[in-house]
Design an enzyme around this catalytic site. Structure first.
Site, PDB file in Angstrom:
ATOM      1  N   ASP A 263       5.053  38.379  55.944  1.00 25.79           N
ATOM      2  CA  ASP A 263       4.726  39.266  57.048  1.00 25.79           C
ATOM      3  C   ASP A 263       3.363  39.899  56.751  1.00 25.79           C
ATOM      4  O   ASP A 263       2.774  39.699  55.687  1.00 25.79           O
ATOM      5  CB  ASP A 263       5.808  40.331  57.226  1.00 25.79           C
ATOM      6  CG  ASP A 263       5.886  40.840  58.658  1.00 25.79           C
ATOM      7  OD1 ASP A 263       4.889  40.701  59.400  1.00 25.79           O
ATOM      8  OD2 ASP A 263       6.936  41.370  59.058  1.00 25.79           O
ATOM      9  N   ALA A 264       2.843  40.641  57.703  1.00 24.72           N
ATOM     10  CA  ALA A 264       1.467  41.131  57.624  1.00 24.72           C
ATOM     11  C   ALA A 264       1.205  41.909  56.345  1.00 24.72           C
ATOM     12  O   ALA A 264       1.859  42.921  56.077  1.00 24.72           O
ATOM     13  CB  ALA A 264       1.164  42.001  58.837  1.00 24.72           C
TER      14      ALA A 264
END
Length: 728
Positions: A263-264
């Site tokens: 994820d980011a």
């Protein structure tokens, strides 16, 4: 096995080339901001930095680009910048539609209609692939039992069986539409402490395998090509650095052969967590754990991988997976987008009809005292449509959409006026302003066109005008809930109260004596204790999407019947959270309904609850056993006067065994449609797969010799029951 072409490319890449292939950048070119919108926390130089990295051949993937011409431009930079002409993989958050917006995911789960879910995500996938998007960061398959958590809106609710079925349907739909599905967030993100987004999750092994893992396993078995990691600590180890989670469970136990993306900034965050001492160590620990592709805003940790020779084998394995994906998608031969075809696909009118059907199927009729719904237009002279959400295009389509066209969004007011035509006068008042909204969520800056009060808006006068319209109307339709930027990522709430003066407006409308219908527009349960006692008809419409207004009008006037069922237990108050139906039996089950001195322990509406315009009778429950498998069948009859859908649900309870088991667990469901007076016999198979569970003491799946109770009905409170005995 990978192809000779992939192996030849892999052998020709330098360590720096390989690190670039394992790096995905956000590419932000924000739209013009609204005058009072928050300033985005993004470096203005970020796009230029990404383009420079493309020209150096140091980018394997980009995300957040959806314009086909822009995708082609950036792809040309990638191909020209890489010594081997390798194209970039483009990803995007296609959560519930790209241009055609469908009901939000929790709403689609409420349809309990796997075919509709699959068709909806196929449309989303088709539109996405047409514009040049290759993969979507969806579905979100996290189990959520805490309604305070904003991302409850993206999933399928509280139940692992329903969640697994919905996850598989979404994966099939996306990938049939031509994009890679990316189930997220592996794993346990939905159990964040206090419902606070990003907080740690501490989940026992029993719950992890029996509750939180099944939707991910189902997504893998459905052929998902990607898995996204979770941000947070899971039992003390960041999920994005967990070798046990990403390699032992995902690859070795389940046989996942796709690629894993963080994820980011989750790889760099391993240093923030205190799990890694430096960006270089964060990159090393992530790739060795099993993260193939790092999603980064800037300064990726994977840029340090050439400095870590002990990770070389893991790096090669990851690059091999990414190259194989690009080959399977045809990008090594033809990486560009047909822009004319993209325009034609986005304009396909069949997509809008599919969205309208999905919105009809997802609505849940919570209450309908006296049969107020459906409305008889021929007997009405006037309708008062009230509430700030009734004519808000941006709120109608909900959060987590970025490439929408508001001009084609049909609000509830639009839909009612179109259906009523010239026969019925339709008056509208906001009733209250929207100035009381909470702070914008982190993605509100991408949404644009946020609803505002008009210049010179007088809240007191508008409130009075709404009440006057209600008093003069034959029926009042009040649309209340949460504005779309109050839910989603970074948008948890500590209260479930209706924001602002919405409840006060509803109470004033009901006090006029005019028959009142409440439409609830939201993505999480809100406090409906007062409406549940005083409003005769309550229809949960969620954020219904581009065609939501037409779908809602179809339901209000009886052109279609509601048939959705709740995918979560609807709490009476925030103080009951977390609450779910499949709890174990306490040592004093006779007191289970009175464990608070000031409130019942039961939900306001049970998991699986939902009414329709038909009435259904369940009879003749039969259990036939054949070895280790039982066939459970029931007769279902529509005793009402209208054709209507019903979701027939089967629940099991294991009476005794080597562990305490939940009081009920969903283990089968079928959505059927019956004409008035018609009957159908519905069958379910209960075999070892439905009976086994993970036992933490033996660290394996077990089957007990025991007695099972089975219930079949229209919700988790079904009363028609039978028993059967099984050996291991």
């Amino acid at each position: 096995m990978t192809s000779e072409r992939v192996e030849a490319l892999l052998g020709a890449l330098t360590p720096v080339d390989k690190a670039g292939q394992l790096t995905q950048y956000f590419y932000f070119k924000l739209p013009a901001a609204e005058p009072d919108a928050p300033a985005p926390d993004i470096d203005d130089s970020q796009p230029q930095a990404v383009e420079a990295a493309l020209e150096r051949g140091e980018v394997g993937s980009l995300l957040f680009v959806s314009d086909p011409a822009e995708i082609n431009r950036l792809q040309r930079l990638a191909v020209a910048g890489n010594r081997h002409g390798l194209p970039a993989l483009f990803g995007f958050d296609v959560i519930h539609g790209l241009r055609t917006i469908f009901p939000v995911p929790i709403a689609m789960a409420a349809s309990w209609d796997l075919d509709a879910i699959e068709r909806g995500q196929e449309v989303a996938g088709r539109e996405a692939r047409a514009v040049g998007i290759h993969w979507t960061f969806a579905p979100m398959v996290d189990i959520a039992r805490d309604a305070r958590w904003g991302r409850i809106i993206e999933g399928a609710g509280e139940d692992p069986y329903l969640g697994a079925a919905v996850a598989a349907a979404q994966v099939r739909g996306f990938q049939r539409g031509g994009v890679i599905a990316g189930p997220k967030h592996f794993a346990g993100y939905g159990a964040a402490q206090g419902g606070r987004d990003y907080d740690e999750a501490n989940i026992g092994e029993y719950e992890l395998w029996n509750v939180y893992f099944p939707p991910f396993k189902a997504a893998v078995e459905a052929g998902a090509g990607n898995i996204m990691t979770a941000y947070m600590d899971l039992n003390g180890v960041p999920a994005s650095g967990s070798h046990w989670l990403l390699t032992k469970v995902l690859r070795e136990t389940w046989g996942f052969d796709g690629f894993v993306v963080s994820d980011a900034n989750a790889v760099k965050s391993l240093e923030t967590h205190g799990f890694a001492a430096s960006p270089a160590e964060a990159g090393k620990r992530a790739v060795l754990a099993g993260v193939d592709l790092e999603m980064a805003v800037a300064d990726p940790a994977y840029a340090h991988l050439p400095e870590v020779p002990e990770a070389a084998a893991a790096v090669d394995a990851s690059v091999r997976r990414l190259l194989a994906v690009k080959e399977r998608l045809g990008l090594l031969d033809d990486p560009y987008v047909d822009e004319d075809r993209a325009r034609a696909v986005l304009a396909d009118p069949r997509h809008r009809e599919t969205a309208r059907e999905a919105a009809r199927h997802s609505a849940v009729l919570l209450r309908n005292e006296g049969g107020l719904l459906p409305l008889d237009a021929s007997a009405l002279g006037s309708i008062a449509v009230l509430g700030p959400l009734a004519d808000s295009q941006r709120d109608t389509i909900g959060p987590w959409v970025f490439d929408f066209d508001l001009d084609e969004t049909v609000t509830v007011l639009d839909g009612i006026r179109a259906a009523a035509g010239d026969r019925v006068r339709v008056d509208f008042a906001r009733g209250i302003g929207v100035g009381q909204r909470t702070f914008p969520s982190m993605f509100d800056m991408f949404g644009g066109n946020v609803q505002k009060d008009p210049d010179g808006f007088d809240p007191a006068a508008e409130f009075d005008r709404a009440v006057s319209l209600a008093a003069a109307a034959d029926v009042a339709v009040v649309v209340l809930g949460e504005w779309q930027n109050m839910i989603g990522e970074g948008a948890s709430r500590s209260s479930l109260d209706l924001p602002g003066r919405q409840l006060e407006l509803l109470q004033a409308v009901v006090a006029t004596g005019t028959p009142t219908v409440l439409l609830v527009m939201n993505g999480r349960p809100v406090d409906l204790r007062w409406p549940a006692e005083h409003v005769p008809a309550i229809l949960e419409i969620w954020y219904p999407g581009s065609q939501g207004g037409h779908a809602v009008a179809d339901l209000l006037f009886g052109a279609a019947s509601p048939g959705g069922k709740l995918p979560f237990s609807w709490p009476r108050t925030v103080g009951q959270i977390p609450i779910h139906y499949s709890h174990t039996t306490s040592h004093e089950p006779q007191n289970q309904h009175r464990r608070y001195w000031d409130e019942a322990s039961t939900p306001l509406y049970a998991f699986g609850h939902g009414l329709s315009y038909g009435t259904f009778e369940y009879t003749d429950l039969v259990v036939d056993q054949h070895g280790d498998t039982a066939t459970v069948s029931v007769q279902v009859t529509n005793t009402g006067r209208r054709e209507a859908p019903e979701v027939v649900q089967l629940y099991l309870h294991q009476r005794h065994g080597s562990a305490s088991r939940p009081v009920r667990e969903l283990k089968g469901f079928r959505r059927i449609v019956l004409a008035p007076g018609a009957s159908a016999r519905v069958e379910f198979t209960v075999g070892p797969d439905e009976r086994r569970y993970w036992h933490p003491a033996v660290r394996d799946w077990v089957l007990d010799t025991t007695t099972f109770d089975v219930w079949v009905g229209g919700s988790s409170e079904a009363s028609l029951t039978a028993t059967f005995d099984v050996a291991q």
